[in-house]
Write an enzyme that holds these catalytic residues in place. Structure first.
Site, short mmCIF file in Angstrom:
data_model
loop_
_atom_site.label_atom_id
_atom_site.label_comp_id
_atom_site.label_asym_id
_atom_site.label_seq_id
_atom_site.Cartn_x
_atom_site.Cartn_y
_atom_site.Cartn_z
N GLY A 135 104.33 28.53 -34.50
CA GLY A 135 105.80 28.44 -34.13
C GLY A 135 106.80 28.73 -35.37
O GLY A 135 107.48 29.66 -35.46
N THR B 88 110.77 16.20 -40.16
CA THR B 88 109.92 16.70 -39.03
C THR B 88 108.53 16.92 -39.36
O THR B 88 107.60 16.80 -38.38
CB THR B 88 110.45 17.99 -38.37
OG1 THR B 88 110.66 18.84 -39.47
CG2 THR B 88 112.04 17.63 -37.98
N GLN C 88 105.19 15.33 -37.42
CA GLN C 88 103.98 16.14 -37.16
C GLN C 88 102.64 15.58 -37.58
O GLN C 88 101.67 15.57 -36.74
CB GLN C 88 104.22 17.67 -37.13
CG GLN C 88 105.14 18.38 -36.48
CD GLN C 88 104.62 18.28 -34.99
OE1 GLN C 88 103.96 18.86 -34.81
NE2 GLN C 88 105.29 17.52 -34.01
N GLY D 199 101.48 21.78 -37.34
CA GLY D 199 101.46 21.03 -36.00
C GLY D 199 99.96 20.29 -35.70
O GLY D 199 100.05 19.36 -35.20
N GLU D 200 99.11 21.18 -36.30
CA GLU D 200 97.54 20.67 -35.92
C GLU D 200 96.89 20.05 -36.99
O GLU D 200 95.95 19.17 -36.78
CB GLU D 200 97.00 21.90 -35.22
CG GLU D 200 97.66 22.49 -34.11
CD GLU D 200 96.95 23.96 -33.78
OE1 GLU D 200 96.61 24.14 -32.50
OE2 GLU D 200 97.06 24.90 -34.85
#
Length: 722
Positions: A509, A596, A600, A666-667
């Site tokens: 993203g 952020t 995450q 994110g992962e």
């Protein structure tokens, strides 16, 4: 005309610890999710799920439901508009009488209230012709098939050298099979849709990770132009991949709105989420490693078996990360799948890498034990400057820095052998490590940047914020590119009417949308500079499209890397496992917002602990349904399971991956965490758990296996037959 202040690019916004912009709205309840949308004349939809796992519907009798006060319509195969495109069977609701899994939508009720709709749905009578079903993954099944060669930027299978010969000659070998169960997403916000038609156009409020892609799918489904479809997703309460592709409730809501002639809402129940919303496929993975006595790999074989449904060809690609991690002259990866009468699996956080790295990093720990080498040192010895599969240099690969930094911060040098004993002598404390990786993607996106006559900037892009802080990060990127204060930048997302954007997934993203925002802001900045900073009263705007930029072949292999360290306490009487400490160190490019990013990473690591110790989807082979259909039966980690988590990162900037120098985050936090916990359990107990979750049953089985291996070793040492 007014004069705008045009400074050098770089406002200091990138790298600043900025709270999420939407945080006040979320904590005060002002943020409106799909289930909160209220429209005049809103009707409600409840589904009738199939009561069989395989067969076909022979009759639907809706009379009792239609006679119920407040019921507007009953939709089923014999009373449903025909869809324009039915190639995606999971979205082609009521277009076929075939039933391929228990819980499939076979009818739906539209009513004046959700209570009436649910009550009337129970009154709809359905007759079936039942056929035998299969729901258990079997590596010896006759109908196993290979995964399609369609993975982005990689082939699904690969082979280099002569793996079998290299394994047979390797002085040290590991040959082990690892299993992971089904995993369910259970995002805080259930999947839901509000849909209505007006003047031949369709508008939906949807729980989606990709408004632009969802718009295009709906257009094809109903045979209308994409510009007549609008998808709105202002706030999305978690997704983890389950909201990436449209689900059946979206198509149902759009059909129901056609039938009712008014807006309708449908929200899946928590039980339905385990069926319709998808899940991570279970895996059975065989990993074989061959190495020299010093631990350097000579051969790697990773074969993964997964399941898919009768209506989907989804693939997890669990062996894919093995191609990238460690150098070895002889390598192979293979993926096999079996079609079963089960709901369609889908993407879940770090698809492929999450279960695949559990197997690989557990096997690497077994290899370290067999070689008598420290597990951190073993990984360092097998580090590589070039991608072992493609031969391309990595755009950046700081795995070694992650391992060394993590070992120092975690106190790895104090790792005891034998491990420290728990108070009271009931068990032991152990430490484990695992490496992690995630490929980096950028998908084409568009953005618009506009500055008004007062110098205030608005960035528009059809991205979606699923709780990652996308609004805040994109504002920081825009402010930095334009050289303006962050307070002068507004960001609009979550609407397909905005410039098209890729989906929120595969850690892409920020890199995908951020690239589009940078290019739009660069174009705007150039136009402002051309005018000497003078702004017309109507302002200026510029647009970008990264399609051509991203079409060029890659010159580097682009991945994020990391290392997770876990400390566990294992009570050998109760078989209880507690994670007492968890550290993750990551190489993730330039950090745009540490607030952020840390959120995450810690969130992913927490999910990894949950995967290691708690989560397990259990399928009933007799009836074909999940026993673990809600959060009462499907256990996830709580604060008590994860008392101390630390996430940090090494100094890195990767301009090949994005113009901001950032990578996706994110992962990667979930990748490797379960293996680190399992490896820590082995260090503490000597019991090797190869089947997740690490519960009492699997610990007892691992203890028994360790006992058998020790007995066989004693017999071999004594020269006795096995």
């Amino acid at each position: 005309m007014t004069q705008a202040v045009v400074r050098e690019a770089g406002s200091g916004a990138l790298g600043a610890a900025v709270p999420r912009r939407e945080a006040p709205d979320k904590v005060t309840g002002r943020a409106r999710y799909t289930g909160d949308v209220a429209l005049p004349g809103l009707a409600y939809v409840a589904v009738v799920p199939a009561a069989i796992a395989h067969g076909r519907v022979t009759a639907v009798r809706p009379e009792r439901a239609l006679a119920h006060a407040g019921v507007l319509a009953v939709i089923h195969g014999g009373a449903c508009p025909r869809l324009h495109q039915t190639s995606d069977a999971d979205l082609a609701v009521f277009q076929s009488s075939s039933v391929t899994y228990l819980g499939q939508f076979v009818a739906a009720v539209v009513a004046e209230s959700p209570q009436i709709a649910r009550e009337a749905a129970r009154m709809v009578e359905v007759d079936y012709a039942v056929a035998p079903h299969r729901v258990e993954l079997d590596t010896a099944a006759a109908d196993l098939h290979r995964s399609p060669d369609r993975g982005p930027h990689f082939p699904t299978d690969c082979s280099h050298g002569d793996v079998e010969a290299a394994l047979s000659h390797a002085p040290v070998r590991v040959d082990a099979t690892y299993t992971t169960p089904p995993y369910h997403h259970h995002a805080l916000e259930p999947h839901g849709t509000v849909a209505y038609w007006q003047a031949g156009g369709l508008t939906v409020h949807e729980t989606t990770q990709g408004p632009s892609g969802t718009r295009d799918i709906l257009a094809r489904l109903f045979g209308i132009s994409p510009d007549r479809v609008r998808v709105i997703a202002r706030h999305v309460g978690g997704g983890f991949g389950s909201k990436a592709a449209p689900k059946a409730q979206l198509a149902l809501a759009a059909v129901a709105a056609q039938v009712a002639g008014r807006p309708v809402k449908t929200v899946l129940t928590r039980e339905q989420l385990s069926v319709v919303a998808g899940y991570r496929t279970p895996t059975i993975q065989r990993v074989r490693l061959g190495a020299e006595a010093d631990g350097r790999l000579s051969a790697v074989s990773h074969v993964a078996y997964e399941q898919t449904s009768m209506t989907s060809d989804h693939a997890e690609y669990a062996a894919a990360p093995t191609r990238t991690m460690y150098a070895a002259p002889h390598r192979e990866t293979r993926h096999w799948r079996e079609r079963l009468h089960v709901p369609s699996p889908t993407w879940m956080r770090a698809p492929g890498e999450c279960p695949g790295m559990f197997a690989l990093e557990s096997a690497m720990d077994e290899l370290a034990h067999a070689c008598g080498i420290d597990p951190v040192e073993l990984r360092l010895r097998n580090d590589t400057a070039n991608d072992p599969h493609s031969g391309l240099p990595f755009s950046s690969r700081n795995l070694a820095a992650c391992l060394r930094t993590g070992a120092e911060r975690f106190g790895w040098a104090e790792r005891e052998s034998p491990p420290a004993q728990l108070a009271g002598g009931r068990g032991f404390v152990g430490m484990g490590v695992a490496a992690s990786t995630i490929p980096q993607y950028r998908f084409p996106s568009r953005a618009n940047a506009q500055v008004d006559g007062r110098g205030r900037v608005t960035v528009r892009i059809a991205a979606v914020d699923i709780g990652t802080g996308a609004r805040t990060a994109l504002a920081q990127i825009a402010a930095d590119t334009l050289g303006v204060g962050l307070d002068l930048v507004a960001v609009e997302v979550g609407d397909s009417a905005l410039p098209s954007a890729s989906w929120a997934g595969r850690s892409s993203g920020t890199t995908s949308w951020g690239t589009a925002v940078v290019r739009a802001c660069e174009a705007l900045r150039a136009e402002m500079a051309r005018r000497g900073g003078a702004l017309p009263s109507g302002g200026l705007e510029a647009a970008s499209d990264t399609l051509d930029e991203l079409a060029a072949p890659r010159t580097h292999s682009q991945h994020a890397f990391g290392a997770q360290f876990a400390e566990v306490a294992v009570d050998t009487v109760t078989r209880e496992v507690r994670v007492s400490r968890l550290l993750g160190v990551f190489a993730i490019g330039r950090v745009i917002n540490p607030v952020t990013v840390r959120s995450q990473l810690i969130g992913g690591m927490t999910m990894g602990v949950s995967m290691a110790l708690c989560e397990e989807g259990v399928l009933d082979p007799r009836y074909g349904h999940f026993h673990t259909r809600d959060l009462a039966a499907y256990r996830v980690a709580t604060f008590a399971d994860v008392p101390e988590v630390e996430a940090c990162w090494v100094d890195e900037e990767d301009v090949d991956t994005s113009p901001m120098g950032a990578k996706g985050v994110g992962e990667i936090g979930i990748v490797g965490t379960a293996a680190a916990v399992a490896n820590a359990v082995h260090h503490a107990t000597g019991w090797r758990v190869r089947d997740l979750p690490i519960n009492a049953r699997h610990l007892v089985e691992a203890e028994a296996a360790a006992g058998r291996e020790a007995a066989e070793g004693d017999r071999a040492a004594a020269g006795e037959p096995g």
